[in-house]
Design a protein around this motif. Structure first.
Motif, PDB file in Angstrom:
ATOM      1  N   THR A 139      24.302  -6.320   2.731  1.00 19.58           N
ATOM      2  CA  THR A 139      23.056  -7.997   2.454  1.00 19.58           C
ATOM      3  C   THR A 139      22.079  -7.036   3.348  1.00 19.58           C
ATOM      4  O   THR A 139      20.970  -7.195   3.042  1.00 19.58           O
ATOM      5  CB  THR A 139      23.509  -8.771   2.516  1.00 19.58           C
ATOM      6  N   GLY A 140      22.115  -6.806   4.850  1.00 17.96           N
ATOM      7  CA  GLY A 140      20.544  -6.319   5.447  1.00 17.96           C
ATOM      8  C   GLY A 140      20.587  -7.906   6.683  1.00 17.96           C
ATOM      9  O   GLY A 140      19.772  -8.041   7.281  1.00 17.96           O
ATOM     10  N   ASP A 141      21.189  -8.858   6.637  1.00 12.53           N
ATOM     11  CA  ASP A 141      21.223 -10.089   6.653  1.00 12.53           C
ATOM     12  C   ASP A 141      21.711  -9.817   7.965  1.00 12.53           C
ATOM     13  O   ASP A 141      22.413  -9.628   8.657  1.00 12.53           O
ATOM     14  CB  ASP A 141      21.995 -11.715   5.694  1.00 12.53           C
ATOM     15  N   PRO A 142      20.904 -10.913   8.883  1.00 11.07           N
ATOM     16  CA  PRO A 142      21.430 -10.718  10.239  1.00 11.07           C
ATOM     17  C   PRO A 142      23.065 -11.518  10.266  1.00 11.07           C
ATOM     18  O   PRO A 142      23.556 -12.767   9.784  1.00 11.07           O
ATOM     19  CB  PRO A 142      21.010 -11.666  10.729  1.00 11.07           C
ATOM     20  N   ARG A 181      11.393  -2.381   9.306  1.00 16.53           N
ATOM     21  CA  ARG A 181      11.409  -2.962  10.173  1.00 16.53           C
ATOM     22  C   ARG A 181      10.261  -2.654  11.580  1.00 16.53           C
ATOM     23  O   ARG A 181      10.603  -1.783  12.236  1.00 16.53           O
ATOM     24  CB  ARG A 181      11.890  -3.994  11.094  1.00 16.53           C
ATOM     25  N   ARG A 196      11.162  -7.532   3.466  1.00 17.40           N
ATOM     26  CA  ARG A 196      12.400  -7.653   3.258  1.00 17.40           C
ATOM     27  C   ARG A 196      12.780  -6.476   1.982  1.00 17.40           C
ATOM     28  O   ARG A 196      13.308  -5.855   2.293  1.00 17.40           O
ATOM     29  CB  ARG A 196      13.314  -8.329   2.382  1.00 17.40           C
ATOM     30  N   ASN A 197      11.872  -6.323   1.358  1.00 17.13           N
ATOM     31  CA  ASN A 197      11.896  -5.383  -0.019  1.00 17.13           C
ATOM     32  C   ASN A 197      11.132  -4.109   0.455  1.00 17.13           C
ATOM     33  O   ASN A 197      10.896  -3.361  -0.905  1.00 17.13           O
ATOM     34  CB  ASN A 197      12.563  -5.620  -1.040  1.00 17.13           C
ATOM     35  N   ARG A 246      19.844 -10.205  19.535  1.00 16.93           N
ATOM     36  CA  ARG A 246      19.659  -9.581  18.093  1.00 16.93           C
ATOM     37  C   ARG A 246      20.779  -9.363  17.977  1.00 16.93           C
ATOM     38  O   ARG A 246      21.698  -8.755  18.272  1.00 16.93           O
ATOM     39  CB  ARG A 246      17.956  -9.363  17.585  1.00 16.93           C
ATOM     40  N   MET A 272      17.458  -9.516   6.117  1.00 11.10           N
ATOM     41  CA  MET A 272      16.219  -9.112   6.839  1.00 11.10           C
ATOM     42  C   MET A 272      16.035  -7.657   6.728  1.00 11.10           C
ATOM     43  O   MET A 272      14.431  -7.796   6.664  1.00 11.10           O
ATOM     44  CB  MET A 272      16.300  -9.370   8.639  1.00 11.10           C
ATOM     45  N   GLU A 288      22.828 -15.741  13.531  1.00  8.46           N
ATOM     46  CA  GLU A 288      21.372 -16.482  14.267  1.00  8.46           C
ATOM     47  C   GLU A 288      21.226 -17.056  15.451  1.00  8.46           C
ATOM     48  O   GLU A 288      22.130 -17.501  16.097  1.00  8.46           O
ATOM     49  CB  GLU A 288      20.759 -17.466  13.703  1.00  8.46           C
ATOM     50  N   ALA A 296      22.823  -6.253  11.745  1.00  2.52           N
ATOM     51  CA  ALA A 296      22.349  -6.151  10.665  1.00  2.52           C
ATOM     52  C   ALA A 296      23.457  -5.856   9.433  1.00  2.52           C
ATOM     53  O   ALA A 296      24.411  -5.184   9.830  1.00  2.52           O
ATOM     54  CB  ALA A 296      21.207  -5.891   9.843  1.00  2.52           C
TER      55      ALA A 296
END
Lengths: 332, 332
Positions: A201-204, B194, B210-211, A194, A1, A207, A197
């Motif tokens: 990768t910045g991914d959560p 964000r 995202r980028n 939430r 994200m 979820e 991150a």
């Protein structure tokens, strides 16, 4: 994200420690090897040095609490990774008092192992060492055998109380007894809406549905046993406060210290509003909160969540909590 | 995306202010009407009282900076909404010194209007009043007419410097001259990856790919003129620092104060890593940073972003910045 604002995920910690030591150069010094931070002006007259540490990503814990009245040294590991035993050994040798060194360790397997190896090496060198294990996370309480409760936000309260006791000249057995007494009398619970991150990768990390709250989340993003539907705040806070009180069972004349701790991305408005509601709940339950701290003390990177910690006190613990402190985060 | 931890969006502010005043009861008092917070132990000997305020949602600004050495009073409006002129009037009457009151106002239309009405009513009452307008946001600099640059994170530096000057007994014209001098010598730029979540719904105020990084975002989530592709951190920081330096043009012997300010959800690791990289950039450009503060000072609810502020100093400004302060956030 969202990717992190960092040159490289790998250099995030090194760059941050550089920056931290420059900004707080009046209070902390980094050793030449880079393995630990120590107080520039340690408390005079301590018979025992205080060392803590653990994985990074929980800032300001532990580095923000190095200084007179709290920690003599902190050993930051990589993000969510225990520090190497060599870091702990070197920090301990550097700050040990004439009567040795006390390790304040959050209850995680990696930390236990690495602080344990360091303790053995210290024993070999003839430096007395003892350990206080912080295990306040009620979400991981079980009756059976196992790793036990995790150590979370109560760590800063334990560090504060033991730091003040060390300033008063408590020796190693006294600090150990006090540490066991106060850790037995604090519990925490954390919730999140939430996840944080992942720095790489910045991914959560996990979820959550829009209307769910992860109830009993860990400070490394460990999933809870359950996600619960979102409900009115007061109800959620009851769900957190009541089990804490049931586990601690404070007597009428025992006031508590309340810590409202942001895990990363909760606004200050929310944290103070949560505090207000918890104070009202405690009042309703006949519990007096003698002291309170609201803010970000033990975080989970940028997780949107918060934890509540209660520590049951007596006159001595309160005096130690109130004693002067001078660190990057706490100064009074 | 994420709902707020709040009883009701409408009560978030009221609950938070209750909590804030309880936790910091040793430092701040709320007036009976609830319209402002004032210092419990104001600086003695001030000839002029200092009042600031603005929409909430930027905490710790302004309430966290009420106390000896900084603000005498702060007027919190609803989230992102200017306070009512009555709040400002009452705060000003309560803390005006024998030579009147100084308003420190961030440059937004609503704040200008409401502080302006209060100033007129004060004049009517025979209380001298002057205004320092903070307009540091370089993202909104234009050559032509218009509302001018927005006021953002430099506000805390201006409040600190003017607070110290007021402590030294500066009168209203002196404070006004100093205020105009220091505001002319500070600029800020903010970026975000964000947006913040809207308190009422939890929905993001705006969407970013995202980028992408929103370059020049405002502290109420005002969109920037452009979103730029994400790039290495050092390049992004150059893109921010170089225009700040070009606008301020510090002379060789003029050191700067650097403020690295988190907008809400950026981790402390990132903020200190950003600080480290900016220090290296400033060094490369031949600019000396004499002081630095890293943390969350002026936020945008839970926005994932940060701002950089530079204030060009001289010996007097640095002395005023260093002067003692005792507020919920800054204490030295």
């Amino acid at each position: 994200m969202v990717a992190y604002f960092a040159t490289e995920p790998e250099s995030l910690l090194a760059d941050a420690l550089n920056g931290f030591c420059r900004v707080h150069a009046d209070l902390v010094v980094r050793d030449a090897g880079g393995g630990y931070l120590r107080a520039r002006h340690p408390s005079p007259g301590r018979r025992v040095g205080l060392v803590s540490g653990g994985g990074s990503g929980h800032e300001p814990l532990h580095i923000g609490f190095v200084g007179a009245g709290m920690l003599d040294a902190a050993c930051p590991g990589r993000v969510f990774t225990s520090p190497h035993n060599r870091q702990i050994l070197e920090a301990s040798r550097a700050v040990a008092g004439p009567e040795g060194v006390l390790h304040i360790v959050k209850n995680y397997t990696g930390d236990r192992i690495n602080f344990g190896i360091a303790a053995e090496r210290l024993a070999h060198l003839g430096i007395p060492c003892a350990r206080v294990l912080v295990d306040d996370d009620l979400a991981t309480a079980t009756d059976g055998p196992g790793p036990g409760r995790r150590g979370t936000a109560a760590t800063v309260l334990v560090e504060k109380v033991l730091g003040a006791a060390a300033d008063r000249g408590a020796d190693l057995p006294e600090l150990l007894r006090l540490g066991e007494r106060v850790t037995a009398r604090c519990r925490s619970l954390a919730v999140a809406s939430r996840s944080h991150a992942l720095p790489a990768t910045g991914d959560p990390a996990f979820e959550l549905a829009r209307n769910e709250v992860e109830f009993g989340v860990g400070i490394h993003g460990e999933r809870a046993e359950r996600a619960i539907p979102r409900e009115p705040l007061t109800r959620l806070l009851e769900r957190m406060t009541d089990p804490l009180l049931a586990a601690l069972a404070p007597a009428r004349e025992e006031p508590v210290i309340l810590l409202v701790n942001g895990l990363g991305a909760v606004t200050e408005l929310e944290l103070y509003a949560i505090h207000d509601a918890v104070e009202r709940l405690l009042h309703k339950r006949g519990v007096t909160s003698a002291r309170c701290a609201v803010g970000e003390f033990v975080t989970t990177l940028d997780m949107r969540g918060f934890s509540l910690t209660l520590m049951v006190t007596d006159r001595e613990t309160l005096e130690l909590y109130d004693a002067p402190v001078h660190t990057p985060v706490w100064r009074w």
